[in-house]
Scaffold this active site. Structure first.
Site, short mmCIF file in Angstrom:
data_model
loop_
_atom_site.label_atom_id
_atom_site.label_comp_id
_atom_site.label_asym_id
_atom_site.label_seq_id
_atom_site.Cartn_x
_atom_site.Cartn_y
_atom_site.Cartn_z
N TYR A 67 0.83 -1.20 0.00
CA TYR A 67 0.00 0.00 0.00
C TYR A 67 0.87 1.24 0.00
O TYR A 67 1.86 1.30 0.72
CB TYR A 67 -0.87 0.00 1.26
CG TYR A 67 -2.08 0.87 1.12
CD1 TYR A 67 -3.17 0.45 0.38
CD2 TYR A 67 -2.14 2.11 1.74
CE1 TYR A 67 -4.28 1.24 0.24
CE2 TYR A 67 -3.27 2.90 1.61
CZ TYR A 67 -4.34 2.45 0.87
OH TYR A 67 -5.43 3.23 0.73
N SER A 88 -21.99 -2.38 -0.42
CA SER A 88 -20.73 -2.23 0.32
C SER A 88 -20.93 -1.15 1.37
O SER A 88 -21.93 -0.42 1.35
CB SER A 88 -19.62 -1.82 -0.65
OG SER A 88 -19.85 -0.50 -1.11
#
Lengths: 410, 410
Positions: free
Chosen positions: A90, A215
Site C-alpha cells: 500500500y 458495500s
C-alpha cells in the site's frame, strides 16, 4: 476516567534490542516510575498480518509536552487498507514508533477513536482540548491498534460523544485496499460524502448511479444521497436473498436497486434508462470495474463522470473510446487518503461536522460491526495469538467491520 | 475574380421534385435570369457515399441579402467525418439545402476555403468583409462540397491569403470519424492546438505522450508542441521503413519516437521513463486505445490526464482501476465539434489566429494532400461518376488528405 491502576503493571521490563518484537516478561524497571503499561500491535517487517504481527508491552507514556496529548484508544477499525499497509503493498508509510530507549517498531492501524488522558498547556489552550475529550486522528497511519499514544494536538480532532463510539471510530479518513479480492472500498462515510460533493454539481432530484451498492461506502452513498434529496440507481450482484437485500437498501433510502444480470436484458436497460426521465445520471460511483461496469456506462447521460474508488472485480475499467469523444465522459478516481493530504485541517473538520450532523439526524446508520477486545489481563504471548487469529479471519474476508480495542496491560 | 461567364450556363432547367437527385438537362429557365450555374455534391438519403452521392446543377445564387455573402469554394477537404455524416452514423445534422423553388437535398462537406463573390451591406460594414476575401466556415456542416453558397456573414471567418490555400482550407473545425478502421482522428491543427492547451497546464520543457504520432493530428501535435517548447514522446506502429518515419517525425520536432513493440521490453520502458528525468508526462493524447495504449499508461506521472480523440485499434480504453485511485489519473475525450459548439465565434477566431501565426513562422507544415477537381465542363452524369470514383477510393482508405474543388458549371 477509565484508567484503573494495577499493581502488577508497575513491574515492567526495559525493552532491549535483543528482545525486540518478542513477548516481554515483566520485571522491575529501575530508572523511571511507570504506573501501568501500554500495549501495541506491531510489526518489524512487511508480510501477512497473521505472520508478522505481535503485541508488545511497553512503559506508560511520560507526561506530554506543551503541544502533546496522551490518548487512550477506545475503538480502532481493522480496515482492508491496514492489512495492505502491513503487507507492504500500500502506498502509505508508517512512522517508526519508539517503545522504549532502544525499542522500535511499526504500530498497525490508521483510524480510531481515543479519549484524552492528559495534555500539555498549549494543547489545552490553543486547541481547546481537555481530559476526557473524545478525539479521532487527523494524521494518517497514526498506529491506532494500541492502547494509547502521545500525539500532538494538531494531529487529532475532537468529536462529540453523542454520535456514539462506533460512528466516531469510523468517521475519519479511510483508505481503500487491494488484495486477492481486488481493490476493496474503504468503509467510512467521508468517502461517500466527498464523492457526492466534489466531482459533479448535484441538485435535488438529480440521479446518481452506483455499483457495489451494498458495500459499506455504497450504503453510505445511498443514505447521504437520500439526505441530500438525490436519487440513486443501485446495482448489486444477484444472490438467493436478493429481495431481502433490495428491501434493506430501500430502507436506507435507495431509489432503485438492480442486479448486474439485469444489464444483459435490453428492454430492462431501456426501462432503467426511462426511470431517470431524461435527467440521466451524471455521476457514477464505481467500486467494481470489469464488464458489468462497462455495461452500466450506457445508463449515463452526456457529460457524465465516473469516479472509481475500488475494483472488486479485479478487472480494469474498460470504456469504449467513443464515450469519451462523443459523450464527453470523464473518468477519475477517489482516494480519501489523497483527499486528506490535499485538504486543510479546517476542511477536514468541516466534512466531519457535516457527517456528524447527518448522524445526529438519524440519517446515517452505524456500520454492521463486531468489537474484538485484546484484554489487558492477557500476556503478550496470548494477546499475539488472539491478534493472529483475528488477522486470519480478516484476511479470509470477514463479513462485518471489525473494531479492535487494545486494553492497557494490567 | 475567378468567375468566367459561359453562355451555355444561361440555359438552365428549373429543377422539379420529380427530377430531384437526378442529372438535370439544360434548358431555358423562364422566370429569373441566371448568369451561370452552381454545382453541389448532394444526397437525399444516408448510405455509402459511392452509392448515394450525385452532383446537381442549379441556378446561380441571387444577390445576397444585407447580412448575406455569396461565396465560391476554392478547396474543400474530404474528411473521414464527412463520410460518416453521409453514412448517417455521425452525430452531426446537415441542414437541407434548397437548390431551386422545389428542389431540396443535403450538400456534403463540412469545411472548406471560399472566396467572397458578392455581399450585402451589413456583411460589408459590420463584418469588414469585401469581394475577393478568403473565408472559412464558422458553422458546421455548411455543405462545402459545392461550387458556391449564400451564407450569412456570421457563419464565416476571414483568413489571410499568405497562409496558402491548403492550410486555409484545413484550418477550421474538424471532426473525427468512425468506420471499419475504428474511430479515426480528425485532420486539423485546431484539434492538436486545443488538446495541448485545454486539459493540462503545460510549461516549457514539460512532456507530452502520444500515440498514433504519424497521424495528421499526431504530426500537428509534434509541431505545435515543439513550437511551444514542449517535449514529446511519440509512439507509432513498427514497420519496415520505421527509421525513415522516425527521421520524418524528428524533422517535425519530435523529441523521441518509439514503437509499440518497445512497450513489451521492460528495460526499454524503464529507459523511456528515465528520459523525462522525473518530470513524467501529465498529458497523454490518445487516438488508438486497446492494449498498447494501456501499456503506455505506465509512462505517465501521477495526476496525469489521458485525452482520447480517436480509437484506431477499434478497442476500448482499458485502465487499471488502481491508476485512477492511487495515481489520480483522469481520462476524458476531445471532439473539436463539441469544442466548436461550446465556444464563441471570438474564441474560434482567436484559435485560428494563433494557428495562422504558427503557420506564418513556418512551424506547421501543410498536410500531405491531393487535389481533385470536378470540372465545370463535365456533365452532371460525368461529374457524379467522378465523385463516386473518388468516394470508392476514400472509403477504401486513401492515404493522403483529399481536397475537392467543385467548379461552377460552364
Amino acid at each position: 476516567m477509565l484508567r484503573t491502576i494495577n499493581a502488577s503493571a508497575v513491574r515492567l521490563s526495559r525493552p532491549s534490542r535483543q528482545l525486540r518484537g518478542r513477548v516481554l516478561g515483566t520485571r522491575h524497571f529501575s530508572c523511571t516510575q511507570y504506573h501501568f503499561a501500554q500495549r501495541a500491535i506491531q510489526y518489524e517487517r512487511n508480510g501477512e498480518p497473521s505472520s508478522v504481527l505481535s503485541t508488545i508491552t511497553y512503559p506508560d507514556l511520560p507526561p506530554p509536552p506543551a503541544y502533546g496529548v496522551n490518548i487512550k484508544y477506545l475503538l480502532s477499525p481493522v480496515n482492508p487498507a491496514d492489512i495492505n499497509v502491513i503487507q507492504g503493498v500500500y502506498p502509505a508509510k508508517k512512522a517508526v514508533q519508539q517503545f522504549g530507549p532502544s525499542e522500535y517498531g511499526l504500530v498497525a492501524g490508521n483510524e480510531g477513536l481515543a479519549i484524552v488522558e492528559s495534555l500539555g498547556d498549549e494543547a489545552r489552550n490553543k486547541f481547546g482540548l481537555k481530559e476526557g475529550d473524545w478525539v479521532i486522528m487527523a494524521k494518517q497511519q497514526a498506529g491506532t491498534w494500541s492502547s494509547g499514544l502521545c500525539v500532538t494536538a494538531q494531529d487529532i480532532i475532537k468529536v462529540p460523544k453523542d454520535v456514539g463510539e462506533v460512528h466516531a471510530a469510523t468517521i475519519t479518513v479511510s483508505c481503500c485496499a487491494w488484495s486477492g479480492q481486488g481493490i476493496s472500498q474503504p468503509v467510512n462515510p467521508p468517502t461517500a460524502y466527498n464523492m457526492l460533493r466534489d466531482f459533479v454539481n448535484m441538485e435535488k432530484g438529480d440521479w446518481v448511479l452506483q455499483n457495489g451498492a451494498n458495500s459499506a461506502v455504497g450504503e453510505a452513498v445511498i443514505q447521504i444521497a437520500a439526505y441530500r434529496s438525490l436519487k440513486t440507481i443501485n446495482f448489486v450482484r444477484n444472490r438467493p436473498n436478493i429481495e431481502e437485500l433490495k428491501k434493506h437498501l430501500h430502507s436506507l433510502g435507495a431509489t432503485h436497486v438492480f442486479t448486474y444480470d439485469d444489464l444483459s436484458n435490453k428492454s430492462t436497460v431501456s426501462d432503467i434508462k426511462s426511470l431517470a426521465e431524461g435527467n440521466y445520471p451524471k455521476l457514477f460511483l464505481n467500486c467494481v470495474s470489469g464488464k458489468d461496469t462497462t455495461a452500466m456506462l450506457r445508463l449515463l447521460g452526456a457529460d457524465a463522470t465516473v469516479v472509481s474508488y475500488g475494483a472488486m472485480s479485479k478487472q480494469p475499467l474498460s470504456v469504449p473510446t467513443s464515450y469519451f469523444i462523443f459523450k464527453d465522459l470523464r473518468t477519475c478516481g477517489f482516494w480519501q487518503s489523497r483527499w486528506y493530504n490535499q485538504h486543510t485541517r479546517e476542511e477536514r473538520i468541516e466534512v466531519m461536522d457535516s457527517i456528524i450532523d447527518i448522524i445526529r439526524q438519524g440519517k446515517l446508520r452505524e456500520p454492521e460491526h463486531e468489537i474484538v477486545t485484546i484484554p489487558g489481563t492477557a500476556s503478550d504471548e496470548d494477546a499475539t495469538a488472539m491478534v493472529k487469529d483475528l488477522m486470519r479471519r480478516v484476511e479470509g474476508g470477514a463479513g462485518k467491520k471489525v473494531l479492535i480495542k487494545v486494553e492497557e496491560v494490567q
